[in-house]
Design a protein around this motif. Structure first.
Motif, short mmCIF file in Angstrom:
data_model
loop_
_atom_site.label_atom_id
_atom_site.label_comp_id
_atom_site.label_asym_id
_atom_site.label_seq_id
_atom_site.Cartn_x
_atom_site.Cartn_y
_atom_site.Cartn_z
N MET A 153 0.84 -1.19 0.00
CA MET A 153 0.00 0.00 0.00
C MET A 153 0.88 1.25 0.00
N ALA A 154 0.41 2.31 -0.66
CA ALA A 154 1.23 3.51 -0.86
C ALA A 154 1.72 4.10 0.45
N ALA A 155 0.90 4.02 1.50
CA ALA A 155 1.27 4.63 2.78
C ALA A 155 2.30 3.82 3.55
N PHE A 156 2.52 2.56 3.13
CA PHE A 156 3.42 1.68 3.89
C PHE A 156 4.36 0.95 2.94
N PRO A 157 5.22 1.69 2.24
CA PRO A 157 6.07 1.06 1.23
C PRO A 157 7.02 0.02 1.83
N GLU A 158 7.10 -1.10 1.14
CA GLU A 158 8.01 -2.22 1.44
C GLU A 158 7.61 -3.03 2.67
N GLN A 159 6.66 -2.57 3.46
CA GLN A 159 6.39 -3.26 4.72
C GLN A 159 5.80 -4.65 4.50
N LEU A 160 4.70 -4.73 3.78
CA LEU A 160 4.04 -6.03 3.62
C LEU A 160 4.90 -7.00 2.82
N THR A 161 5.48 -6.53 1.71
CA THR A 161 6.22 -7.43 0.84
C THR A 161 7.48 -7.96 1.53
N ALA A 162 8.24 -7.08 2.18
CA ALA A 162 9.45 -7.53 2.86
C ALA A 162 9.11 -8.46 4.02
N THR A 163 8.13 -8.08 4.81
CA THR A 163 7.77 -8.88 5.98
C THR A 163 7.31 -10.27 5.60
N HIS A 164 6.47 -10.36 4.58
CA HIS A 164 5.97 -11.66 4.16
C HIS A 164 7.13 -12.59 3.81
N ALA A 310 3.03 -9.61 10.00
CA ALA A 310 3.92 -9.89 11.14
C ALA A 310 4.92 -8.74 11.30
N LEU A 311 5.87 -8.90 12.23
CA LEU A 311 6.93 -7.90 12.47
C LEU A 311 6.36 -6.50 12.69
N GLY A 312 5.19 -6.43 13.33
CA GLY A 312 4.61 -5.14 13.67
C GLY A 312 3.89 -4.43 12.55
N VAL A 313 3.77 -5.06 11.37
CA VAL A 313 3.09 -4.41 10.26
C VAL A 313 1.59 -4.30 10.50
N MET A 314 1.01 -5.26 11.21
CA MET A 314 -0.41 -5.14 11.54
C MET A 314 -0.66 -3.86 12.34
N ASN A 315 0.28 -3.48 13.19
CA ASN A 315 0.12 -2.25 13.98
C ASN A 315 0.14 -1.00 13.12
N THR A 316 1.07 -0.97 12.17
CA THR A 316 1.19 0.24 11.36
C THR A 316 0.07 0.34 10.34
N THR A 317 -0.23 -0.74 9.63
CA THR A 317 -1.28 -0.67 8.61
C THR A 317 -2.65 -0.49 9.24
N GLY A 318 -2.84 -1.02 10.43
CA GLY A 318 -4.11 -0.85 11.13
C GLY A 318 -4.14 0.38 12.02
N ILE A 319 -3.00 1.07 12.10
CA ILE A 319 -2.85 2.26 12.95
C ILE A 319 -3.36 1.94 14.37
N ASN A 320 -2.82 0.87 14.93
CA ASN A 320 -3.30 0.38 16.22
C ASN A 320 -2.14 -0.29 16.96
N PRO A 321 -1.62 0.31 18.02
CA PRO A 321 -0.47 -0.26 18.73
C PRO A 321 -0.81 -1.44 19.64
N ARG A 322 -2.10 -1.84 19.70
CA ARG A 322 -2.50 -2.89 20.64
C ARG A 322 -2.13 -4.29 20.15
N HIS A 323 -1.95 -4.46 18.85
CA HIS A 323 -1.68 -5.79 18.31
C HIS A 323 -0.44 -6.40 18.95
N GLY A 324 -0.57 -7.63 19.35
CA GLY A 324 0.52 -8.34 20.01
C GLY A 324 0.51 -8.20 21.52
N ARG A 325 -0.14 -7.16 22.02
CA ARG A 325 -0.20 -6.93 23.47
C ARG A 325 -1.59 -7.27 24.04
N GLU A 326 -2.63 -7.15 23.20
CA GLU A 326 -3.99 -7.49 23.60
C GLU A 326 -4.70 -8.12 22.42
N TYR A 327 -5.73 -8.92 22.70
CA TYR A 327 -6.61 -9.35 21.63
C TYR A 327 -7.33 -8.13 21.06
#
Length: 555
Positions: A153-164, A310-327
């Protein structure tokens, strides 16, 4: 430091000889199973499981959690484990790192079968991608090989592809079945629409694919300074897809699927590995069973899929720091906030996205390997996992060298060398935190080996906490006692000390007088704040008469 053994007499010996200290587990005098025969012919294709996202998560978050609580499920040790407390090779898992030498180049390549499509353009678009938040297409390259092409996605360059790609390489090295994935660069005119190409809407309805639809998808993705686009090409798996395996029970129409999934060590123990990688997107749709053909037989092979969040990308793309710390829906966290009126600092507060291109909200500070949570509690194997399962996973995690981790990171083709350095350093820091946590909850002795001596046997082993410099060798000792099959003591307790590298060997241990010399060796690790035992079972090989390891029990 020189290894040595000292006899202990008197009260210490008497205390250690209490039969109640020796578990009832016994093992056959036979080699441990290293491969499961779960590739027997399944001539009829098993049914495809439908995944309904909303129902799956409602069941996992609400209904099944309530019904499980009312069932009062008893704690059960994992199945799918051999006599040496290891997971044999199967259609689910293949032992790789630590069992054989994996070079950094092997880790970088991962499960490559056909290679990247990047040099085999143009690519033919057959359909748009459905499911998931990232844009993409189903394509075939100039060789005719079929790939799923995902785009950043344009707002998150290289994050999803590299992480996968990075996480896929590490999970493959751990032993799981994953897809062959490649980071690729291309230009918009490398994409050609097939005559029969279709577009799919969110409901799966199809219509002829138009060029303006392709351009609308490409308008959402990041563009390189030279006009190229970046994607992740995932080779289409061989066989017929069956959907994900159920989180509980087995596939009734697969006769090879005999262990309830909530009891499989390779699924339960993945908790420690997924926590290390912050792979929070754990749901049935990110697992896939394939009905494959090998020679003249068919069987079901089990894959992990979709690691781009993974690697915190769910937090950035979802704009939510809770992932990994809470359901995502975490009733316990909600209750704590209500009781404390929000005054208590929550574990995700203060987290910030990384300024580095291609890096998600991934850090070692604040990482708690025992408190990590996926997005949903719907995945039952993580709910049933115990400390022995997570110890197994941590043993795999700690086997990676810096060079192997860096090789996996390099496969992600990050453009900023600082991003690659940061991910490597953070993975290593989380790796050590993972091992330190779970090695403190199970006696971390491993790589046991028995050898003959004039009066019985010598037992050697490694202390993983010392091998990986997580604890102090000078403050560590091992109390060793031996018993026959009836739990009668065979001699005094001895003390063994490790060398500086964490390796230790006993002196000559007496073997039982039975025909096969079945002997139980209790090895108790003692250091400040830690005192746990492991029971090692030894017997004479019927053919050679030499003592051999036949079982390990970790209480």
């Amino acid at each position: 430091m020189t290894r040595y053994a000292i006899p202990l007499l008197g009260l210490a010996w008497a205390a250690s000889c209490a039969t109640g200290e020796v578990p009832s587990a016994r093992f056959a005098n036979a080699p441990a199973v290293t491969r499961v025969d779960d590739r027997r012919d399944v001539p009829d294709k098993p049914s495809e499981r439908e995944f309904i996202h909303s129902l799956y998560h409602y069941d996992g978050v609400v209904q099944r959690r309530l019904s499980r609580a009312l069932e009062l499920p008893r704690t059960r040790r994992a199945l799918g484990v051999n006599a040496l407390d290891e997971v044999p090779d199967s259609t689910w898992f293949t032992n790789r790192i630590g069992v054989r030498e994996l070079t950094p180049d092997e880790v970088r390549r991962g499960p490559v079968q056909v290679g990247s499509p990047e040099a085999h353009r143009p690519w033919m678009i057959h359909s748009t991608k459905t499911g998931g938040s990232e844009p993409g297409f189903m394509i075939s390259d100039a060789r005719g090989k079929k790939f799923l092409l995902k785009l950043d996605m344009a707002a998150f360059p290289e994050q999803l592809t590299a992480t996968h790609v990075i996480v896929g390489r590490l999970l493959w090295a751990c032993g799981f079945n994953v897809t062959e994935d490649h980071v690729v660069y291309f230009r918009p005119d490398d994409l050609v629409i097939a005559a029969d190409a279709v577009g799919k809407d969110v409901f799966g309805d199809k219509h002829p694919l138009r060029r303006d639809e392709v351009e609308a998808v490409l308008a959402r993705v990041a563009v390189e300074p030279d006009g190229r686009l970046r994607g992740m090409a995932s080779l289409w798996l061989d066989g017929k897809p069956l959907g994900g395996p159920p989180a509980e029970g087995v596939r009734d129409d697969d006769p090879n699927d005999r262990i309830p999934h909530q009891l499989r060590r390779d699924l339960r123990g993945a908790y420690a590995i997924f926590a290390w990688l912050d792979h929070v997107d754990v749901q049935e749709s990110n697992f896939l069973d394939m009905w494959v053909k090998e020679g003249d037989r068919h069987y079901v092979k089990h894959y992990l899929l979709d690691f781009g969040k993974a690697l915190g990308v769910m937090n950035t793309t979802g704009i939510n720091p809770r992932h990994g710390r809470e359901y995502v829906i975490d009733f316990a966290a909600i209750a704590r906030s209500l009781v404390t009126a929000g005054a208590m600092k929550r574990p995700w507060e203060g987290r910030e996205p990384s300024p580095l291109r291609g890096v998600g909200m991934f850090e070692a500070d604040g990482f708690d390997p025992g408190a990590w949570k996926p997005d949903s509690p719907a995945y039952v194997p993580f709910l049933t996992a115990d400390r022995f399962d997570k110890f197994w996973g941590a043993r795999i995690v700690i086997r990676f060298t810096r060079e192997q981790i860096r090789a996996a990171v390099d496969a992600g083709r990050l453009s900023d060398p600082r991003a690659a350095d940061y991910l490597t350093d953070t993975l290593i820091a989380r790796q050590r935190a993972t091992a330190r946590y779970w090695f403190a909850r199970v006696n971390p002795l491993d790589r046991f080996a028995a050898a003959s001596s004039e009066t019985g046997a010598i037992l050697c082993f490694d202390d993983l906490a010392l091998v990986h410099q997580l604890d102090d060798a000078a403050a560590t000792q091992y109390r060793v006692s031996t018993y026959d099959n009836g739990v009668q003591p065979l001699g005094p307790v001895t003390v063994v000390r490790p060398d500086a590298a964490g390796h230790a060997c006993t002196g000559a241990l007496p073997l039982a007088a039975s025909s096969d010399g079945y002997t139980i060796v209790r090895v108790e690790t003692v250091r400040p704040g830690f005192d746990r035992a492991t029971f090692v079972h030894i017997a004479r090989d019927a053919a050679s008469g030499a003592p051999r390891l036949i079982g390990i029990w970790r209480p």
